[in-house]
Scaffold this active site. Structure first.
Site, PDB file in Angstrom:
ATOM      1  N   GLU A 174      53.428  13.270  71.623  1.00 40.10           N
ATOM      2  CA  GLU A 174      53.486  12.252  70.561  1.00 40.10           C
ATOM      3  C   GLU A 174      53.536  10.816  71.088  1.00 40.10           C
ATOM      4  OE1 GLU A 174      55.808  14.586  67.036  1.00 40.10           O
ATOM      5  OE2 GLU A 174      57.030  13.992  68.735  1.00 40.10           O
TER       6      GLU A 174
HETATM    7  C1  ACM Z   1      57.343  18.144  69.949  1.00 39.19           C
HETATM    8  O1  ACM Z   1      57.754  18.866  69.043  1.00 39.19           O
HETATM    9  N1  ACM Z   1      57.183  16.856  69.736  1.00 39.19           N
HETATM   10  C2  ACM Z   1      57.030  18.652  71.249  1.00 39.19           C
END
Ligand code: ACM
Length: 502
Positions: free
Chosen positions: A317
């Site tokens: 992310e």
């Molecule tokens: C994640 O759940 N951002 C790895």
């Protein structure tokens, strides 16, 4: 007609009485399900003169002594000095694969219990199994006579605990280790850094903990592990045959570092601490050399604290990092990880960078990243959010948890398979299975317990037991029999309405 029916009924009743009176093998209930169990219908009775003996190297003796202590506490028996000729429980460390194998064999007869394994981990797991076999019959404590041969499906069976969104003490982490080890899980992945907090002492960058650790989701003070405390977690885990793998999430999920040091920011200014639960807003400046000095120091200091082969670099992310900057960053981080003697694990987004065989890609959402990982020769660690994320709510009434991947009741947590997720025939390209507990809504050990258990037992079975033996009905029955073990450990687990609890 009535008379005939009545006679028939009498005959049926008589047959039932005879069948019940006959000695039937005890129902043996072990979670995760062993590869092979053969019950033979009799019992080994424990008494104060039962000895817990060990043959072979030192660890066998400790494992025998630990089981003795556990059985003494549960049964109230005060075991006396063992007699070699007595009715004993014997742990034998056999010649063979001393480091690798987690397999074990248990033979319980009326006269003795013999446990054999090639490595201490196998003896330890046999102890976990014997703990589940022990039951009270009248005034006696007994083990059912049986032969059990067992070995895991996957060599890596992990759980991730996020200690950033909320901080958990060393004691909490040890309690967690106790419980995961009892389910024959062998890896604890600690998510140590994120936007809300930096949780590990880095001596060469002291502001990370002086400033970056003093925050968490909500109002709390946060916290961190000193390097000595981290080593204590690693040591305690090893005693339970659990390997610790640390994660430093980067280049995104780094607000706590950006709060601590101005030079890591693109604009050269420190960020404000963050107590919310949004993701994807932070990034290290990937084009500054200061960033790579920082990463080098962090990886160097942490790598010296633990023996595991892998270092987890996060990588998920990073939504405000340009794609080319992200790839440039990861391609510079990987040699740093390797330089300090570790191999790289990263969340699936890392597959976009120059990963190779030896690296591990942790899959959590997009199946196309599995193909990308395979195309580069990397293996995949399977953690699909819709099955393996322990922070997902069970249903709309769950008191804590999130639901961005829907609800994950016990059946959804159990009825899936890593090979199916990876779309492969065999298990060769699968590094292992890992559950993940993100802690945005998790504030204390009871919260950990509620979201982790009993779902984790299902994940443990997926990682340990043969794929062909997956069986929801059998699993739920074994779960009911396992529940008192959780209760005895003070684990406030979720009593799913899908299960008929006793
Ligand atoms: C994640 O759940 N951002 C790895």
């Amino acid at each position: 007609m009535k008379k005939i029916a009545f006679s028939l009924l009498a005959v049926v009743a008589a047959v039932v009485v005879v069948l019940v009176a006959q000695k039937r093998p005890h129902e043996i209930s072990v979670l995760p399900l062993p590869v092979s169990v053969q019950a033979s219908g009799d019992e080994f009775k424990l008494s104060a003169s039962t000895g817990f003996l060990a043959e072979g190297a030192g660890e066998a003796g400790r494992i025998a002594a630990d089981l003795e202590a556990e059985f003494a506490a549960r049964t109230g028996l005060e075991f006396t000095e063992p007699q070699q000729e007595g009715k004993n429980i014997l742990f034998v460390l056999e010649d063979g694969d001393e480091n690798g194998s987690e397999a074990y064999h248990i033979s319980v007869t009326k006269d003795q219990v013999v446990v054999k394994a090639e490595a201490p981990a196998g003896l330890y797991y046999a102890g976990r199994t014997l703990g589940q076999l022990l039951f009270q019959q009248g005034h006696s404590w007994v083990l059912p006579t049986c032969e059990i041969a067992d070995a895991p499906r996957f060599a890596y069976r992990g759980v991730m605990l996020d200690v950033t969104r909320h901080f958990f003490t060393v004691e909490d982490v040890k309690r967690f280790i106790d419980r995961i080890a009892d389910l024959k899980l062998n890896t604890l992945h600690l998510h140590l850094t994120d936007d809300q907090g930096w949780r590990i002492e880095i001596k060469s960058w002291p502001e990370l903990t002086a400033v970056g650790a003093a925050c968490e989701v909500g109002e709390g003070d946060g916290g961190f592990y000193t390097q000595e405390e981290f080593k204590e977690i690693v040591r305690y885990a090893a005693e339970h045959y659990v390997t610790v793998i640390p994660e430093v999430d980067m280049p995104g999920h780094t607000n706590a570092a950006l709060v601590s040091y101005a030079e890591l920011n693109a604009d050269g200014k420190k960020k404000e601490p963050y107590r919310g639960i949004k993701v994807g807003f932070s990034t290290l400046d990937t084009r500054k050399e200061a960033t790579y000095r920082f990463v080098d120091d962090v990886v160097r200091e942490i790598s010296a604290l633990y023996p595991a082969e892998y270092f987890h670099v996060g990588g998920d992310e990073s939504r405000v990092t340009e794609e080319e900057d992200y790839i440039y960053f990861m391609n510079r981080v990987k040699p740093i990880v390797n330089k300090y003697g570790k191999k790289l694990i990263g969340w699936e987004e890392v597959a976009n960078a120059a990963v190779s065989s030896g690296d591990v890609i942790q899959i959590w959402k997009d199946r196309q990243n599995i193909d990308l990982a395979f195309s580069k020769g990397a293996k995949v660690l399977i953690s699909p959010a819709e099955h393996a994320y322990l922070d997902m709510q069970y249903d709309s009434t769950s008191r804590i948890g999130l639901h961005w991947k829907g609800y994950v009741e016990l059946d959804r947590a159990y009825n899936w398979d890593p090979a199916e997720v990876a779309n492969v025939e065999g298990d060769e390209q699968i590094f292992g299975v890992e559950s993940a507990l993100w802690t945005e809504t998790v504030e204390n050990f009871d919260d950990i317990s509620y979201l982790t258990f009993p779902r984790l037992a299902g994940h443990a079975e997926i990682g340990w037991s043969p794929r062909e033996s997956r069986d929801w009905d059998g699993y739920t029955k074994r779960l009911v029999r396992y529940a008192p073990r959780l209760e005895a450990a003070g684990v406030a687990f979720y009593r799913s309405p899908l299960i008929e609890w006793n």
